[in-house]
Design an enzyme around this catalytic site. Structure first.
Site, PDB file in Angstrom:
ATOM      1  N   VAL A   1       0.866  -1.177   0.000  1.00 32.75           N
ATOM      2  CA  VAL A   1       0.000   0.000   0.000  1.00 32.75           C
ATOM      3  C   VAL A   1       0.905   1.229   0.000  1.00 32.75           C
ATOM      4  CG1 VAL A   1      -1.971  -1.090   1.139  1.00 32.75           C
ATOM      5  CG2 VAL A   1      -0.188   0.002   2.527  1.00 32.75           C
ATOM      6  N   SER A   2       0.317   2.378  -0.317  1.00 34.39           N
ATOM      7  CA  SER A   2       1.131   3.577  -0.528  1.00 34.39           C
ATOM      8  C   SER A   2       1.454   4.353   0.741  1.00 34.39           C
ATOM      9  CB  SER A   2       0.422   4.518  -1.520  1.00 34.39           C
ATOM     10  OG  SER A   2       0.275   3.894  -2.765  1.00 34.39           O
ATOM     11  N   SER A   3       0.553   4.363   1.717  1.00 37.69           N
ATOM     12  CA  SER A   3       0.752   5.259   2.858  1.00 37.69           C
ATOM     13  C   SER A   3       0.399   4.585   4.181  1.00 37.69           C
ATOM     14  CB  SER A   3      -0.098   6.521   2.685  1.00 37.69           C
ATOM     15  OG  SER A   3      -1.470   6.179   2.547  1.00 37.69           O
TER      16      SER A   3
END
Length: 209
Positions: free
Chosen positions: A69-71
């Site tokens: 996931v990105s964040s």
């Protein structure tokens, strides 16, 4: 005697592999379909298939499931993604390891991704499982897939559609950058800088809505 011809999906399930593996075996000349329909679909004679008959040292290599996931605010999404991968691999009867990353799809220096690539290049991986193509890398995924193909690694993508859009991923990356700079500039107590960052943050969040 009438033959029982089955689809590639049914043949793959019977042999305990994925349909993509059967396609690769066909290219390698290991298992040629018994027939093709007028629409070009493969059909296999179930009577001549035996689970394990095409297993080789390659099949003993590890299955790795990769999640990203990105964040940081997507940690729950990361856990759900890992659970989906774990359930899928378990249903297939594979021995597997899950590697995960928390970071932008544009960052190719993530620890988990480097571990994965080292294992692939070292010939330790026989199968890579991901939920979406973009979970690997936003840009550069095709290069990784080419490396996997060269190393004989089967790539299984559970969902062929788009996961997150380019705009959504970009907005998350920008917000992460803003957060870092906010901590630095707020410390300098610059009212002008605070207003600037708040304006940029509001604009990015508006794009996400």
């Amino acid at each position: 005697m009438n033959r029982k011809l089955v689809s590639i999906r049914e043949a793959a399930e019977f042999l305990g592999v994925c349909a993509q593996t059967l396609r690769r075996w066909e290219r390698e000349g290991k298992l040629i379909p018994d027939e093709r329909t007028t629409g070009g679909r493969r059909r296999y004679d179930l009577a001549r298939l035996r689970p394990g008959q095409f297993h080789s040292p390659e099949s003993e290599r590890q299955t790795i499931a990769y999640a990203r996931v990105s964040s940081h605010d997507q940690k729950e999404d990361l856990e759900r993604q890992k659970q989906v991968l774990e359930r899928y691999c378990a249903r297939q009867g594979w021995t597997f390891e899950v590697i995960s990353d928390l970071g932008s799809g544009r960052n190719d220096h993530k620890k988990g991704l480097k571990t994965l690539l080292d294992a692939v290049l070292g010939g330790k991986v026989g199968r890579l499982v991901i939920t979406h193509k973009d979970r690997l890398l936003r840009f550069g995924a095709e290069l990784v897939f080419a490396i996997c193909e060269a190393k004989g690694v089967e790539v299984v993508i559970l969902n062929q559609g788009e996961d997150t859009t380019f705009e959504e991923d970009l907005a998350k990356d920008v917000l992460e950058i803003i957060t870092v700079f906010s901590a630095r500039l707020y410390g300098a107590r610059s009212r002008k800088n605070q207003k600037l960052l708040e304006g940029v943050r509001a604009a990015v969040e508006a794009v996400q809505c």
